[in-house]
Design an enzyme around this catalytic site. Structure first.
Site, PDB file in Angstrom:
ATOM      1  N   SER A   1      -4.989   1.256  -3.833  1.00 32.12           N
ATOM      2  CA  SER A   1      -4.178   1.565  -5.006  1.00 32.12           C
ATOM      3  C   SER A   1      -3.061   2.554  -4.733  1.00 32.12           C
ATOM      4  CB  SER A   1      -5.065   2.091  -6.129  1.00 32.12           C
ATOM      5  OG  SER A   1      -5.841   3.175  -5.667  1.00 32.12           O
TER       6      SER A   1
ATOM      7  N   HIS B   1      -6.243  -4.334  -7.957  1.00 27.88           N
ATOM      8  CA  HIS B   1      -4.805  -4.550  -7.753  1.00 27.88           C
ATOM      9  C   HIS B   1      -4.488  -5.880  -7.062  1.00 27.88           C
ATOM     10  CE1 HIS B   1      -3.713  -0.559  -9.161  1.00 27.88           C
ATOM     11  NE2 HIS B   1      -4.822  -0.157  -8.568  1.00 27.88           N
TER      12      HIS B   1
ATOM     13  N   LYS C   1      -4.892  -4.150 -15.645  1.00 30.13           N
ATOM     14  CA  LYS C   1      -3.674  -4.227 -14.829  1.00 30.13           C
ATOM     15  C   LYS C   1      -3.004  -5.585 -15.081  1.00 30.13           C
ATOM     16  CE  LYS C   1      -5.956  -0.808 -11.995  1.00 30.13           C
ATOM     17  NZ  LYS C   1      -5.682   0.292 -12.919  1.00 30.13           N
TER      18      LYS C   1
HETATM   19  C1  LIG Z   1      -8.791   0.300  -7.046  1.00 21.48           C
HETATM   20  C2  LIG Z   1      -9.098   0.683  -8.454  1.00 21.48           C
HETATM   21  N1  LIG Z   1     -10.321   0.490  -8.935  1.00 21.48           N
HETATM   22  C3  LIG Z   1     -10.644   0.819 -10.197  1.00 21.48           C
HETATM   23  C4  LIG Z   1      -9.720   1.372 -11.042  1.00 21.48           C
HETATM   24  C5  LIG Z   1     -10.105   1.762 -12.437  1.00 21.48           C
HETATM   25  O1  LIG Z   1      -9.628   0.842 -13.323  1.00 21.48           O
HETATM   26  P1  LIG Z   1      -9.324   1.180 -14.861  1.00 21.48           P
HETATM   27  O2  LIG Z   1      -8.022   1.905 -14.899  1.00 21.48           O
HETATM   28  O3  LIG Z   1      -9.291  -0.146 -15.505  1.00 21.48           O
HETATM   29  O4  LIG Z   1     -10.451   2.040 -15.325  1.00 21.48           O
HETATM   30  C6  LIG Z   1      -8.424   1.585 -10.603  1.00 21.48           C
HETATM   31  C7  LIG Z   1      -7.426   2.162 -11.541  1.00 21.48           C
HETATM   32  O5  LIG Z   1      -6.463   2.697 -11.283  1.00 21.48           O
HETATM   33  C8  LIG Z   1      -8.101   1.250  -9.270  1.00 21.48           C
HETATM   34  O6  LIG Z   1      -6.870   1.475  -8.795  1.00 21.48           O
END
Ligand SMILES: Cc1ncc(COP(=O)(O)O)c(C=O)c1O
Length: 533
Positions: free
Chosen positions: A323, A351, A382
């Protein structure tokens, strides 16, 4: 990504590792561990005897001795200079005298830091985690002071509210001045632009009218509506796994899946760049988390070899797309290692979903590894344009997790209108490839534009495009000029990225026009010239 010239307080740490008799320079210290540079690579180990002498910190000439056991989290070459390694070390156990010495040292550092809190520029966010005081609010007070000074100096990285849909050019209101302006939005994960899609919005409106605002109770005790069940089934069908369960967020899904499945005595094997929710799930589970250097299959194999006889159950957990910098995990190699060492594998596709692979399932599909990945985690926040998360796996695992994932069992699920918007978004995604094709074109165009302008980025098909900035000062200057010129972006500084390195992160959307991409690139080029990147 460590900045040798970093101006943040540095420590001359003379340390001896009993196994290697190594010397190096310390770069960071907290009650939890230490980051340091060495001339030799250190093999990650679970528990190594550790004996450090920390000398002459800033103004002090005192020597602090810290002894105990520690774990090397990772050891990898720095970008600077031959044969220089950046190491992360976590204290497992310090003897009482060492704990006291460490506490004294940190008090010393913080008494210096307090005077030095004139601005955040010489600090990182990690510097505010510990503050030796009997009052647990003290650290908030010094943090607030430092942040306010930063904002006064017009560094506005956390200083905007969105006042429109998260679209390719959005309306942002400054927290400081209250003024609004239109900016090219490159700080959004709304990769397909579906938050603003007419069918998606309409589905939400209809569901709100039909089912009301909320579920009334938790998912297992009457709060699962038929519309949630339909969404679970549609997601399972899309991903190609037997079953799916929904969570309130991607964060909650990681916490729930990992802590629901892993137990003390088990090992979670993590890439060092994994998302915070994966690390937090590991902490909650009581299992041991072992780390390997980012995307290092050699490092992973070393950890797997060591873990083989020591731990009960083992699971590799990785992000399909990372991310912070958008790099992809080398999934075929990781899958082969998981098979060789009889280890389960879970991939966080937050992502990758909606972007990679023929159907847009993510990195697992892009690398043709879907069947070999035991568990897929996804977010609805997302590409799917809403909020929520899910886990996809075989039926037994999902039904087990419904009872043993505490973030699922003890929390009320997201509302029916959200389920409706996600169903509609999924339907758009599955029936119309044009958004994904446009996104792919936009990503390629933006990356090419950066490279043509000699701006440092990486190669990746992901919608996250990084711009690497060598140090925090340059990053703050660069970032605030971008905001001023109307290019909204995300700032990634330590501890989100390794010590010293920083990057600006640009999220590309299918709805960005060619003109918006060109203008963003022109802004980046002109700012890079001004700050001499
Ligand atoms: C790789 C990854 N996993 C999980 C999440 C968490 O997702 P959410 O924002 O839907 O709680 C994110 C959020 O930025 C992320 O980048």
């Amino acid at each position: 990504m460590i900045d040798i010239k970093r101006r943040t307080p540095r420590f001359n740490v003379k340390f001896t590792l009993h196994s290697n008799d190594m010397q190096g320079t310390g770069v960071n210290l907290s009650q939890n561990g230490l980051g340091f540079l060495t001339n030799e690579e250190i093999i990650p180990a679970e528990a190594i005897p550790f004996d450090a002498e920390i000398k002459g910190f800033i103004f002090s000439t005192a020597t602090y001795r810290i002894k105990g056991t520690a774990r090397i989290l990772y050891s990898r070459p720095t970008r600077y200079g031959e044969g220089l390694y950046y190491n992360g070390l976590e204290f497992i156990d310090l003897d009482p005298e060492s704990r006291q010495n460490l506490f004294d040292l940190l008090t010393d550092i913080h008494s210096f830091s307090r005077n030095d809190m004139e601005n955040l520029r010489s600090k990182t966010l990690a510097d505010f985690v510990y503050y030796p005081s009997g009052d647990v609010f003290s650290k908030a007070e010094i943090f607030y002071g430092a942040m306010s000074r930063l904002v006064e100096q017009k560094y506005e990285m956390f200083s905007y509210y969105l006042n429109s849909t998260s679209r390719s050019t959005s309306t942002l209101r400054s927290r400081v001045t209250g003024k609004e302006k239109e900016m090219i939005m490159m700080g959004s994960n709304n990769y397909l632009g579906l938050t603003d899609h007419p069918d998606v919005k309409q589905a939400g409106i209809e569901a709100l009218k039909t089912f009301g605002t909320g579920n009334g109770s938790g998912a297992m005790v009457g709060g699962t509506m038929i519309i949630h069940k339909q969404l679970e089934e549609e997601l399972a069908d899309f991903i190609g796994k037997e079953a799916v369960m929904l969570f309130n967020s991607g964060y909650s899904a990681n916490i729930g899946a990992i802590s629901g499945l892993m137990r003390p005595g088990d090992a979670i094997i993590n890439d060092q760049y994994n998302h915070a929710s994966i690390n937090d799930g590991g902490l909650l589970s009581g299992a041991r988390t072992l780390y390997f250097s980012h995307n290092s299959t050699k490092g992973l194999e070393r950890v797997l070899r060591r873990a083989k006889l020591t731990y009960n159950g083992k699971m590799i957990v990785i992000d399909g797309v990372y991310s912070t910098d958008g790099s992809l995990a080398p999934l075929p190699e990781i899958v082969a290692l998981a098979k060789r060492y009889q280890c389960r594998i879970m991939v966080d596709e937050a992502h990758g979903l909606g972007i990679l692979g023929e159907r847009g399932i993510g990195a697992s599909e892009y690398f043709d590894c879907l069947d070999d990945v035991d568990m897929i985690l996804g977010t609805l926040s997302k590409s799917l344009g809403s909020v929520g998360g899910f886990v996809a796996a075989n039926r037994e695992v999902i039904e087990y997790l419904r009872v043993y994932s505490r973030s699922y069992l003890f929390s009320t699920g997201f509302p029916p209108a959200t389920a409706a918007t996600v169903r509609a978004a999924l339907s758009v995604m599955r029936s119309d490839n044009s958004l994904r094709e446009q996104l792919e074109e936009n990503i390629a165009c933006f990356r090419k534009g950066l490279l043509e302008r000699n701006l440092p980025t990486n190669e990746s098909p992901s919608a996250i495009v990084p711009l690497f900035i060598p140090d925090m000062d340059t990053m703050l200057e660069f970032s605030s000029m971008l905001f001023e010129k109307g290019l909204f972006h995300n700032v990634m500084a330590y501890p989100a990225v390794p010590m010293g390195g920083s990057l600006l992160r640009f999220g590309i959307m299918a709805t960005h026009t060619r003109d918006e991409l060109d203008r963003a690139l022109d802004i980046l080029e002109s700012v890079a010239k001004t700050v001499r990147l």
